[in-house]
Motif scaffolding. Sequence first.
Motif, PDB file in Angstrom:
ATOM      1  N   LEU A  21       0.816  -1.217   0.000  1.00 39.90           N
ATOM      2  CA  LEU A  21       0.000   0.000   0.000  1.00 39.90           C
ATOM      3  C   LEU A  21       0.848   1.265   0.000  1.00 39.90           C
ATOM      4  CD1 LEU A  21      -2.925  -0.843   2.461  1.00 39.90           C
ATOM      5  CD2 LEU A  21      -2.708  -1.323   0.025  1.00 39.90           C
ATOM      6  N   SER A  22       2.112   1.154   0.373  1.00 42.46           N
ATOM      7  CA  SER A  22       2.978   2.325   0.467  1.00 42.46           C
ATOM      8  C   SER A  22       3.963   2.443  -0.689  1.00 42.46           C
ATOM      9  CB  SER A  22       3.778   2.289   1.772  1.00 42.46           C
ATOM     10  OG  SER A  22       2.924   2.305   2.893  1.00 42.46           O
ATOM     11  N   ALA A  23       4.321   1.344  -1.307  1.00 42.05           N
ATOM     12  CA  ALA A  23       5.437   1.331  -2.259  1.00 42.05           C
ATOM     13  C   ALA A  23       5.173   2.184  -3.498  1.00 42.05           C
ATOM     14  CB  ALA A  23       5.728  -0.106  -2.684  1.00 42.05           C
ATOM     15  N   PRO A  24       6.225   2.806  -4.023  1.00 40.71           N
ATOM     16  CA  PRO A  24       6.116   3.450  -5.335  1.00 40.71           C
ATOM     17  C   PRO A  24       6.258   2.390  -6.425  1.00 40.71           C
ATOM     18  CG  PRO A  24       8.349   3.670  -4.509  1.00 40.71           C
ATOM     19  CD  PRO A  24       7.559   2.951  -3.429  1.00 40.71           C
ATOM     20  N   ALA A  25       5.874   2.743  -7.636  1.00 37.38           N
ATOM     21  CA  ALA A  25       6.041   1.826  -8.760  1.00 37.38           C
ATOM     22  C   ALA A  25       7.337   2.076  -9.513  1.00 37.38           C
ATOM     23  CB  ALA A  25       4.856   1.930  -9.725  1.00 37.38           C
ATOM     24  N   ALA A  26       8.011   3.178  -9.229  1.00 37.56           N
ATOM     25  CA  ALA A  26       9.269   3.502  -9.887  1.00 37.56           C
ATOM     26  C   ALA A  26       9.966   4.593  -9.091  1.00 37.56           C
ATOM     27  CB  ALA A  26       9.033   3.971 -11.326  1.00 37.56           C
ATOM     28  N   LYS A  27      11.233   4.828  -9.425  1.00 39.26           N
ATOM     29  CA  LYS A  27      11.973   5.901  -8.768  1.00 39.26           C
ATOM     30  C   LYS A  27      11.660   7.242  -9.402  1.00 39.26           C
ATOM     31  CE  LYS A  27      16.632   7.481  -7.596  1.00 39.26           C
ATOM     32  NZ  LYS A  27      18.082   7.189  -7.632  1.00 39.26           N
ATOM     33  N   LYS A  28      11.487   7.267 -10.732  1.00 44.12           N
ATOM     34  CA  LYS A  28      11.283   8.538 -11.423  1.00 44.12           C
ATOM     35  C   LYS A  28      10.204   8.491 -12.499  1.00 44.12           C
ATOM     36  CE  LYS A  28      15.991  10.366 -10.871  1.00 44.12           C
ATOM     37  NZ  LYS A  28      17.212  10.828 -11.593  1.00 44.12           N
ATOM     38  N   MET A  29      10.151   7.464 -13.312  1.00 43.78           N
ATOM     39  CA  MET A  29       9.447   7.537 -14.586  1.00 43.78           C
ATOM     40  C   MET A  29       7.924   7.534 -14.479  1.00 43.78           C
ATOM     41  SD  MET A  29      11.413   8.156 -16.996  1.00 43.78           S
ATOM     42  CE  MET A  29      10.205   7.887 -18.281  1.00 43.78           C
ATOM     43  N   HIS A  30       7.345   6.705 -13.639  1.00 43.42           N
ATOM     44  CA  HIS A  30       5.884   6.651 -13.550  1.00 43.42           C
ATOM     45  C   HIS A  30       5.463   6.184 -12.170  1.00 43.42           C
ATOM     46  CE1 HIS A  30       5.162   2.213 -13.635  1.00 43.42           C
ATOM     47  NE2 HIS A  30       6.352   2.209 -14.180  1.00 43.42           N
ATOM     48  N   HIS A  31       4.334   6.708 -11.696  1.00 43.85           N
ATOM     49  CA  HIS A  31       3.813   6.339 -10.373  1.00 43.85           C
ATOM     50  C   HIS A  31       4.929   6.369  -9.324  1.00 43.85           C
ATOM     51  CE1 HIS A  31       1.008   4.411 -13.269  1.00 43.85           C
ATOM     52  NE2 HIS A  31       0.080   4.737 -12.386  1.00 43.85           N
ATOM     53  N   ALA A  32       5.792   7.399  -9.398  1.00 46.97           N
ATOM     54  CA  ALA A  32       6.953   7.486  -8.517  1.00 46.97           C
ATOM     55  C   ALA A  32       6.596   8.231  -7.242  1.00 46.97           C
ATOM     56  CB  ALA A  32       8.112   8.157  -9.246  1.00 46.97           C
ATOM     57  N   TYR A  33       5.681   7.662  -6.494  1.00 46.68           N
ATOM     58  CA  TYR A  33       5.216   8.276  -5.259  1.00 46.68           C
ATOM     59  C   TYR A  33       4.614   7.206  -4.362  1.00 46.68           C
ATOM     60  CZ  TYR A  33       1.337   8.480  -8.663  1.00 46.68           C
ATOM     61  OH  TYR A  33       0.422   8.184  -9.658  1.00 46.68           O
ATOM     62  N   ILE A  34       4.458   7.536  -3.086  1.00 46.37           N
ATOM     63  CA  ILE A  34       3.900   6.599  -2.118  1.00 46.37           C
ATOM     64  C   ILE A  34       2.486   6.210  -2.564  1.00 46.37           C
ATOM     65  CG2 ILE A  34       3.190   6.302   0.287  1.00 46.37           C
ATOM     66  CD1 ILE A  34       6.226   6.346  -0.222  1.00 46.37           C
ATOM     67  N   GLY A  35       2.202   4.913  -2.600  1.00 48.14           N
ATOM     68  CA  GLY A  35       0.928   4.427  -3.092  1.00 48.14           C
ATOM     69  C   GLY A  35       0.902   4.228  -4.593  1.00 48.14           C
ATOM     70  N   GLY A  36       2.019   4.543  -5.271  1.00 49.76           N
ATOM     71  CA  GLY A  36       2.057   4.427  -6.728  1.00 49.76           C
ATOM     72  C   GLY A  36       1.936   2.996  -7.223  1.00 49.76           C
ATOM     73  N   LEU A  37       2.514   2.044  -6.500  1.00 50.85           N
ATOM     74  CA  LEU A  37       2.431   0.650  -6.925  1.00 50.85           C
ATOM     75  C   LEU A  37       0.989   0.154  -6.876  1.00 50.85           C
ATOM     76  CD1 LEU A  37       3.694  -2.008  -7.787  1.00 50.85           C
ATOM     77  CD2 LEU A  37       4.191  -2.483  -5.369  1.00 50.85           C
ATOM     78  N   LEU A  38       0.280   0.466  -5.811  1.00 47.99           N
ATOM     79  CA  LEU A  38      -1.130   0.093  -5.704  1.00 47.99           C
ATOM     80  C   LEU A  38      -1.943   0.734  -6.820  1.00 47.99           C
ATOM     81  CD1 LEU A  38      -3.677  -1.006  -4.275  1.00 47.99           C
ATOM     82  CD2 LEU A  38      -3.575   1.008  -2.773  1.00 47.99           C
ATOM     83  N   GLU A  39      -1.720   2.024  -7.062  1.00 46.18           N
ATOM     84  CA  GLU A  39      -2.463   2.744  -8.094  1.00 46.18           C
ATOM     85  C   GLU A  39      -2.209   2.127  -9.472  1.00 46.18           C
ATOM     86  OE1 GLU A  39      -2.202   7.164 -10.032  1.00 46.18           O
ATOM     87  OE2 GLU A  39      -2.182   7.050  -7.826  1.00 46.18           O
TER      88      GLU A  39
END
Length: 313
Positions: free
Chosen positions: A146-164
């Motif tokens: 629920l907290s992880a980002p999906a990337a460092k920079k390129m896309h969904h690079a924010y908390i909750g980005g992996l879930l989104e």
Amino acid sequence: MKKRFVEEINPGDTVDDLFVLSDKSLSRKRDGNPFLNVVLSDKTGSVKGVVWDDVDKIAGAVSPGDMVHVKANAGEYKGATQLVIRQMAGCSRDSIDPADYLPTTRRNVEGMFERLRQITGTIEKRHLRELIEAFWHDGDFVKRFLSAPAAKKMHHAYIGGLLEHTLSMALLVDRLAGHYGGVDRDLLLAGAILHDIGKTKEFEYDSRIDYSDEGRLLNHIVIGLQMIDEKLRSIGDFPQDQAVVLKHLVVSHHGTREFGSPEPPKTIEAVLLNYIDEIDSKVNGIRDFISSEDPDARWTSYHKVYDRHFYTG
């Protein structure tokens, strides 16, 4: 307490505030004297800074990832705001609100996760549904997911980005799977949900988003396969052939070896997953880029990765 965010700093301002030290690099002037380049970050973005005085003392006292108290004057360099730093020292995290320093999804995390669990419930093949539920019943995994980002920079690079990102892909699967005959919807949906789970360990995201040691050494595809194997051992009758084709979805979702996949997609479901992942990641990345640009401009600045300007009308 945070007083001013990066996006609020303008040339001519005096800065006395807390930031995350995202990066630092020591360089030398033509006369041989050292100077320090740094990148300071909070939830609104990053700003570059330079240290001209007491360089060795400051450089030795702080490391990337540290919380730092900075006193500086804001100027402009090559068209961008730059801080000329007079003082910078590490500080305690005890009174720090992490939400001030890391970008976060604008969507409701609990709502997104509930929607993803509902979609999981539509998987008809029992073994695939049980595998994903094994992750949802793992409290430590869910907390990271629920907290992880999906990337460092390129896309969904924010908390909750992996879930989104994962939910968005699952919704796309739900729309596309029935369009082509013979597509195994359950398998494709399971692949969409599990393809990036290794990113829960690939990144560190307590005070900045960066790669963990495990992430740099293994990458999220290898880590994800290990996590799936661990859960598969708890499901004794999981069909071996289904385990192999599901793992292939994870292995091949980047599309080519050039982009990090050990194998290219070799099933229809794997081909679809690769393009669904690419669609969602690129649309998100481009939208974030456009939102960071001048809202009154008809064209964005040049995007180095995509090798183009984007028209915004």
